[in-house]
Design an enzyme around this catalytic site. Structure first.
Site, short mmCIF file in Angstrom:
data_model
loop_
_atom_site.label_atom_id
_atom_site.label_comp_id
_atom_site.label_asym_id
_atom_site.label_seq_id
_atom_site.Cartn_x
_atom_site.Cartn_y
_atom_site.Cartn_z
N CYS A 102 75.26 57.30 76.56
CA CYS A 102 74.72 57.58 75.43
C CYS A 102 73.31 57.55 75.42
O CYS A 102 72.69 56.84 76.02
CB CYS A 102 75.12 56.47 74.28
SG CYS A 102 74.35 56.61 72.70
N GLU A 145 80.64 60.70 69.02
CA GLU A 145 79.80 60.84 67.96
C GLU A 145 80.01 60.47 66.53
O GLU A 145 78.84 60.02 65.84
CB GLU A 145 79.61 62.44 67.80
CG GLU A 145 79.23 63.16 69.51
CD GLU A 145 77.76 62.41 69.95
OE1 GLU A 145 77.00 61.80 69.12
OE2 GLU A 145 77.98 62.20 71.22
N HIS A 148 79.00 56.89 65.74
CA HIS A 148 77.34 56.90 65.42
C HIS A 148 77.12 56.95 63.86
O HIS A 148 76.24 56.18 63.34
CB HIS A 148 76.59 57.95 66.24
CG HIS A 148 76.06 57.63 67.59
ND1 HIS A 148 75.32 56.77 68.01
CD2 HIS A 148 76.53 58.61 68.62
CE1 HIS A 148 75.20 56.71 69.21
NE2 HIS A 148 75.72 57.72 69.81
NI NI Z 1 75.77 58.39 71.66
#
Ligand code: NI
Length: 189
Positions: A102, A145, A148
């Site tokens: 990441c 994603e 997040h």
């Molecule tokens: Ni990430």
């Protein structure tokens, strides 16, 4: 064109729930996505979520380049996809462990279990509706994603923290050790 600063693990925005976008085609969203695309192209990586560039909104971009699917029979590349207000739904309970990194956890990689088959929906900044099924790395990157947007980083999804390491140390054998443990169902006990 702008290259944005990427927040690293520990920044409070990476732990926060991002907010729905009221107008996905608004000019500020188009500008944000353009800058996110510039940033991802500059730094390299499979995807980027708006909270990583300090914007707490439900916006992600990702792609599946050819070099990420070489070991996955039948896998397809996915061009750069920009999604506003993405919604994710697993299509089976089956999960598979795999290595992830990441941009907000620079230098580290870890083995993370993810659903192998998902559906996701969202809208592009051009107003196009996206509704896709995804398998394998494609499914992994969209789960990463979307996490997040809910304030979750990949180490929080790990079930075995002994499989977290610095990328430049994995060459000393951890990756091979882990793969040797993988059973016929793809699991790593
Ligand atoms: Ni990430």
């Amino acid at each position: 064109m702008a290259i944005l600063e990427i927040a690293r693990m520990g920044h409070p925005l990476l732990r926060a729930m991002a907010l729905d976008v009221d107008e996905p085609t608004a000019s500020d969203i188009k500008a944000l996505v353009a800058d996110m695309c510039d940033t991802l192209a500059d730094i390299g990586g499979a995807g980027l979520a708006a909270p990583q560039v300090l914007v707490p909104k439900r916006v992600v971009i990702f792609h599946v380049p050819a070099d990420r699917i070489t070991e996955e029979p039948g896998a397809e590349t996915v061009g750069l996809t920009c999604l506003v207000n993405p919604v994710l739904e697993p299509l089976s309970d089956e999960m598979e462990p795999g290595w992830e990194g990441c941009l907000s956890v620079p230098g580290l990689r870890g083995v993370v279990p993810r659903y192998i088959h998902v559906r996701y929906r969202g809208i592009t900044p051009q107003g196009e509706e996206i509704n896709r099924e995804a398998h394998g790395f494609h499914a992994r990157v969209i789960q990463h994603e979307c996490d997040h947007l809910d304030g979750i980083l990949f180490p929080q999804r790990m079930t075995d923290l002994s499989l977290l390491g610095f990328a430049d140390e994995l060459k000393h054998g951890l990756a091979e050790t882990v793969e040797a443990r993988r059973d016929s169902a793809g699991n790593i006990p």
